[in-house]
Scaffold this motif. Sequence first.
Motif, PDB file in Angstrom:
ATOM      1  N   THR B  24      -4.517  -5.580 -10.552  1.00 11.59           N
ATOM      2  CA  THR B  24      -4.472  -6.612  -9.525  1.00 11.59           C
ATOM      3  C   THR B  24      -3.791  -6.057  -8.268  1.00 11.59           C
ATOM      4  N   ARG B  25      -2.746  -5.269  -8.506  1.00 15.04           N
ATOM      5  CA  ARG B  25      -1.995  -4.718  -7.388  1.00 15.04           C
ATOM      6  C   ARG B  25      -2.822  -3.690  -6.595  1.00 15.04           C
ATOM      7  N   VAL B  26      -3.545  -2.808  -7.283  1.00 14.80           N
ATOM      8  CA  VAL B  26      -4.322  -1.801  -6.539  1.00 14.80           C
ATOM      9  C   VAL B  26      -5.513  -2.449  -5.829  1.00 14.80           C
ATOM     10  N   GLU B  27      -6.063  -3.477  -6.437  1.00 15.43           N
ATOM     11  CA  GLU B  27      -7.173  -4.170  -5.770  1.00 15.43           C
ATOM     12  C   GLU B  27      -6.675  -4.806  -4.465  1.00 15.43           C
ATOM     13  N   LEU B  28      -5.506  -5.419  -4.539  1.00 14.45           N
ATOM     14  CA  LEU B  28      -4.892  -6.003  -3.344  1.00 14.45           C
ATOM     15  C   LEU B  28      -4.619  -4.917  -2.303  1.00 14.45           C
ATOM     16  N   ALA B  29      -4.143  -3.761  -2.761  1.00 20.44           N
ATOM     17  CA  ALA B  29      -3.824  -2.664  -1.835  1.00 20.44           C
ATOM     18  C   ALA B  29      -5.072  -2.202  -1.079  1.00 20.44           C
ATOM     19  N   ILE B  30      -6.191  -2.135  -1.797  1.00 23.98           N
ATOM     20  CA  ILE B  30      -7.447  -1.741  -1.129  1.00 23.98           C
ATOM     21  C   ILE B  30      -7.818  -2.785  -0.070  1.00 23.98           C
ATOM     22  N   GLY B  31      -7.744  -4.056  -0.447  1.00 19.82           N
ATOM     23  CA  GLY B  31      -8.062  -5.127   0.498  1.00 19.82           C
ATOM     24  C   GLY B  31      -7.184  -5.057   1.738  1.00 19.82           C
ATOM     25  N   GLN B  32      -5.894  -4.859   1.522  1.00 21.06           N
ATOM     26  CA  GLN B  32      -4.963  -4.805   2.648  1.00 21.06           C
ATOM     27  C   GLN B  32      -5.177  -3.551   3.492  1.00 21.06           C
ATOM     28  N   ALA B  33      -5.476  -2.439   2.845  1.00 23.09           N
ATOM     29  CA  ALA B  33      -5.698  -1.200   3.597  1.00 23.09           C
ATOM     30  C   ALA B  33      -6.889  -1.367   4.532  1.00 23.09           C
ATOM     31  N   GLN B  40      -6.450  -3.402  12.945  1.00 17.93           N
ATOM     32  CA  GLN B  40      -5.526  -2.432  13.551  1.00 17.93           C
ATOM     33  C   GLN B  40      -4.076  -2.912  13.444  1.00 17.93           C
ATOM     34  N   ASP B  41      -3.729  -3.274  12.219  1.00 17.85           N
ATOM     35  CA  ASP B  41      -2.404  -3.839  11.938  1.00 17.85           C
ATOM     36  C   ASP B  41      -1.489  -2.740  11.375  1.00 17.85           C
ATOM     37  N   ILE B  42      -0.649  -2.211  12.243  1.00 20.12           N
ATOM     38  CA  ILE B  42       0.231  -1.090  11.881  1.00 20.12           C
ATOM     39  C   ILE B  42       1.186  -1.458  10.747  1.00 20.12           C
ATOM     40  N   GLU B  43       1.761  -2.663  10.824  1.00 21.54           N
ATOM     41  CA  GLU B  43       2.723  -3.076   9.792  1.00 21.54           C
ATOM     42  C   GLU B  43       2.075  -3.136   8.414  1.00 21.54           C
ATOM     43  N   MET B  44       0.870  -3.680   8.389  1.00 21.18           N
ATOM     44  CA  MET B  44       0.194  -3.805   7.101  1.00 21.18           C
ATOM     45  C   MET B  44      -0.144  -2.421   6.532  1.00 21.18           C
ATOM     46  N   ALA B  45      -0.578  -1.518   7.406  1.00 17.96           N
ATOM     47  CA  ALA B  45      -0.891  -0.154   6.953  1.00 17.96           C
ATOM     48  C   ALA B  45       0.353   0.485   6.342  1.00 17.96           C
ATOM     49  N   LYS B  46       1.475   0.321   7.019  1.00 15.75           N
ATOM     50  CA  LYS B  46       2.727   0.906   6.500  1.00 15.75           C
ATOM     51  C   LYS B  46       3.117   0.265   5.169  1.00 15.75           C
ATOM     52  N   HIS B  47       2.902  -1.045   5.076  1.00 11.72           N
ATOM     53  CA  HIS B  47       3.207  -1.780   3.849  1.00 11.72           C
ATOM     54  C   HIS B  47       2.410  -1.209   2.667  1.00 11.72           C
ATOM     55  N   VAL B  48       1.120  -0.971   2.903  1.00 14.10           N
ATOM     56  CA  VAL B  48       0.277  -0.417   1.820  1.00 14.10           C
ATOM     57  C   VAL B  48       0.776   0.971   1.434  1.00 14.10           C
ATOM     58  N   MET B  49       1.088   1.792   2.437  1.00 13.86           N
ATOM     59  CA  MET B  49       1.539   3.160   2.140  1.00 13.86           C
ATOM     60  C   MET B  49       2.852   3.149   1.352  1.00 13.86           C
ATOM     61  N   ALA B  50       3.733   2.229   1.725  1.00  9.77           N
ATOM     62  CA  ALA B  50       5.031   2.145   1.046  1.00  9.77           C
ATOM     63  C   ALA B  50       4.869   1.682  -0.405  1.00  9.77           C
ATOM     64  N   GLY B  51       3.813   0.916  -0.670  1.00  9.41           N
ATOM     65  CA  GLY B  51       3.616   0.355  -2.009  1.00  9.41           C
ATOM     66  C   GLY B  51       3.082   1.357  -3.026  1.00  9.41           C
ATOM     67  N   ASP B  52       2.656   2.530  -2.563  1.00  9.53           N
ATOM     68  CA  ASP B  52       2.018   3.479  -3.479  1.00  9.53           C
ATOM     69  C   ASP B  52       2.978   4.012  -4.537  1.00  9.53           C
ATOM     70  N   ASP B  53       4.245   4.183  -4.162  1.00 11.13           N
ATOM     71  CA  ASP B  53       5.229   4.679  -5.135  1.00 11.13           C
ATOM     72  C   ASP B  53       5.358   3.722  -6.323  1.00 11.13           C
ATOM     73  N   TYR B  54       5.336   2.426  -6.014  1.00 10.65           N
ATOM     74  CA  TYR B  54       5.458   1.438  -7.084  1.00 10.65           C
ATOM     75  C   TYR B  54       4.256   1.525  -8.032  1.00 10.65           C
ATOM     76  N   ILE B  55       3.078   1.726  -7.448  1.00 12.60           N
ATOM     77  CA  ILE B  55       1.865   1.853  -8.264  1.00 12.60           C
ATOM     78  C   ILE B  55       1.966   3.096  -9.162  1.00 12.60           C
ATOM     79  N   ASP B  56       2.440   4.199  -8.594  1.00 10.39           N
ATOM     80  CA  ASP B  56       2.620   5.415  -9.400  1.00 10.39           C
ATOM     81  C   ASP B  56       3.627   5.176 -10.527  1.00 10.39           C
ATOM     82  N   ALA B  57       4.678   4.419 -10.221  1.00  5.62           N
ATOM     83  CA  ALA B  57       5.688   4.136 -11.246  1.00  5.62           C
ATOM     84  C   ALA B  57       5.098   3.272 -12.363  1.00  5.62           C
TER      85      ALA B  57
END
Lengths: 219, 219
Positions: B24-33, B40-57
């Motif tokens: 569910t989380r990765v599907e959301l990440a794709i949608g947000q990316a 062209q939402d810089i904050e959202m792009a950064k949010h997705v990038m920051a969330g990748d560590d949690y997905i790896d964990a």
Amino acid sequence: MTVTRQNYNQELEELRNDILEMGTRVELAIGQAVASLTTQDIEMAKHVMAGDDYIDAMESSIEDKCMVLIARQQPLARDLRIIGTGLKITTDLERVGDHAFDIAKIALGIAEQPLIKPLVDIPRMSAMAQKMLRDSLAAYINLDIALAENVCTADDEVDDIYHQTFRELLTYMMEDPRNITQATQLLFVARYLERVADHATNIGEWVIYLETGQRMRKK
Amino acid sequence: MTVTRQNYNQELEELRNDILEMGTRVELAIGQAVASLTTQDIEMAKHVMAGDDYIDAMESSIEDKCMVLIARQQPLARDLRIIGTGLKITTDLERVGDHAFDIAKIALGIAEQPLIKPLVDIPRMSAMAQKMLRDSLAAYINLDIALAENVCTADDEVDDIYHQTFRELLTYMMEDPRNITQATQLLFVARYLERVADHATNIGEWVIYLETGQRMRKK
């Protein structure tokens, strides 16, 4: 009990050999895929593409062995890590095999058109990525942490050539629109090779994990 | 013995929940990316990038659980397949997470330049790939073979839009060299989404394997 332990060690040894064999094969596939691109060798490209099924079958067979080994031997701590790491390395190797397939497919697609430029950086990237792959496998077989760390460092160099290649290909596209279609294909090849280096780096990081229990940031 | 079995079933249930949560989380990440790209939402792009560590964990945690489960319970045949499939699905999901990261990184890179065209096919591809991902996870949770087969069929449609998008972007590049740099970035986004659909297809195929024991050709 001693016999069981002996069998177990033998099976672990076999697992390592299987992984080495698979690794050797995917490294060869990358080399051949890039060679088929630079020399526009249709037969070699087809040969690489046809070999991908065998690589996938090796992955399945190694996975099955790992799971049976875990289920039968109930390994704990470090032994469980050895097998778990085997599973992860196999996944990375299978992805490298996929990239060899992807590159060979591109080679096949452009084999009958003149190359827009002599390919220099792509074979260079490939040679570097292949060496990283060989070293990461040697690090796994010999549990050589220093070598594994070397692999991780080498990745930065590949990234540098990748960015340089990317910029150069963009220049070719801008100079002449007729270069665009082929140059985009070459961009993808460069990207795949950069990913192959990432997978070698992952393998290096798995080896470090195996020995230290510490997970590093994967690519 | 019954208690152990009950614990075991509970742990398997927990494993399935973890995988569903990660999916569910990765599907959301794709949608947000993709949203960060189109708006062209810089904050959202950064949010997705920051969330990748949690997905790896999450991936690491699920893997650890799977291995402990195999070691402790010595499952055989079908039960071993359930856990092994969990491991494989997790790998596919982690790759989808990586693609969300890659897309967000591109979105960030081009957020301050005008888009060369309104993005239509890319969000469409994304919506399709996201639906495939949701369906493949539902197929896994409910062991629904028919749904898993649907996912595999849907992949052809995504491939078609991918090729169409690719050709269209090439046209933009040929018309105006100033479009080239951004268009190559968008080509990569399209390619990543096509790969996301492939990973959903892999998950569908793992579900089929789980129920039938038959491995299909992976992508």
